[in-house]
Design an enzyme around this catalytic site. Sequence first.
Site, PDB file in Angstrom:
ATOM      1  N   GLU A  51     -46.112  37.448 -59.292  1.00 52.09           N
ATOM      2  CA  GLU A  51     -46.743  38.748 -58.688  1.00 52.09           C
ATOM      3  C   GLU A  51     -48.035  38.365 -58.075  1.00 52.09           C
ATOM      4  O   GLU A  51     -48.994  37.743 -58.734  1.00 52.09           O
ATOM      5  CB  GLU A  51     -47.017  39.955 -59.483  1.00 52.09           C
ATOM      6  CG  GLU A  51     -45.970  40.864 -59.896  1.00 52.09           C
ATOM      7  CD  GLU A  51     -46.232  41.879 -60.916  1.00 52.09           C
ATOM      8  OE1 GLU A  51     -47.339  42.331 -60.931  1.00 52.09           O
ATOM      9  OE2 GLU A  51     -45.182  42.495 -61.509  1.00 52.09           O
TER      10      GLU A  51
ATOM     11  N   ASP B  67     -56.206  49.825 -60.954  1.00 51.63           N
ATOM     12  CA  ASP B  67     -56.545  48.704 -61.643  1.00 51.63           C
ATOM     13  C   ASP B  67     -57.785  48.975 -62.633  1.00 51.63           C
ATOM     14  O   ASP B  67     -58.565  49.714 -61.984  1.00 51.63           O
ATOM     15  CB  ASP B  67     -56.809  47.658 -60.493  1.00 51.63           C
ATOM     16  CG  ASP B  67     -55.687  47.338 -59.469  1.00 51.63           C
ATOM     17  OD1 ASP B  67     -54.631  47.526 -59.949  1.00 51.63           O
ATOM     18  OD2 ASP B  67     -55.737  46.737 -58.479  1.00 51.63           O
TER      19      ASP B  67
END
Length: 278
Positions: A50, A61
């Site tokens: 990824e 995040d």
Amino acid sequence: MSSRIDKRFAALKQEGRVALVTFTMAGDPDYATALAIAKAIPKAGADVLELGMPFTDPMADGPAVQAAGLRALQAGQTMIKTLSLVREFRKDDNDTPIVLMGYYNPIYIYGVEKFLADAKAAGVDGLIVVDLPPEEDEELCLPALRAGVNFIRLATPTTDDKRLPAVLANTSGFVYYVSITGITGSAAPDANKVGTAVTRIKRHTALPVCVGFGVRNAESAAGIARHADGVVVGSALVEAVRASLKDGKATAQTVAAVTGVVSELASGVRSARMKAAE
């Protein structure tokens, strides 16, 4: 036609082992080092890559991944450079699946159709776009599927049986189960709860289920690997990048710092499946 992701998971199933899915940020701490890291980690044991698409407002995040995105942006990373990085990677490796992960805004600005055409041509296999719910599938998910790019959806502990069919309807490649509620890298997952959740998701789909958020070491990777088709690790890797830097710049240790963590995690993932198979 099966994608690199489909082929990789089919091969791993035949081998009786779980995938190690690694997340690193494209362009962190700079383009050349990020490319070197991407090229090195499959050899260290990563099965699926990824790559984060840096964005200025990464709301899902945690601090480590946010900092990685900021470092990349400050080093001049753009979507054009991210796709270039994939193209460069593909010159030496045509088998390892690559998934771009991030937010819709940079793709929207680039232009959806152009982005999908350029991503496919570069060698991108899948997308994880965390801020596009199933209700917005016409925006990117369905065009991606038509372009031959897997669209990987997130399921969370709060995704109940009523919601799951909508989440899974147009998902392909694999399902990414977020093992904790909250932001990336914020807590450790409970392996038993993960096992229950994966079993529930598998009642709704034949796709592989990969589990991420909070996996930090070989032990936690092994715990998750006993229940899932793949273990996703991100914060531990971007933190390894950060810890290797000097005055914010890459050092001779940066690539090795990341591959060392990947090797440790890979050993944990592989040991778990071997024990389960005995």
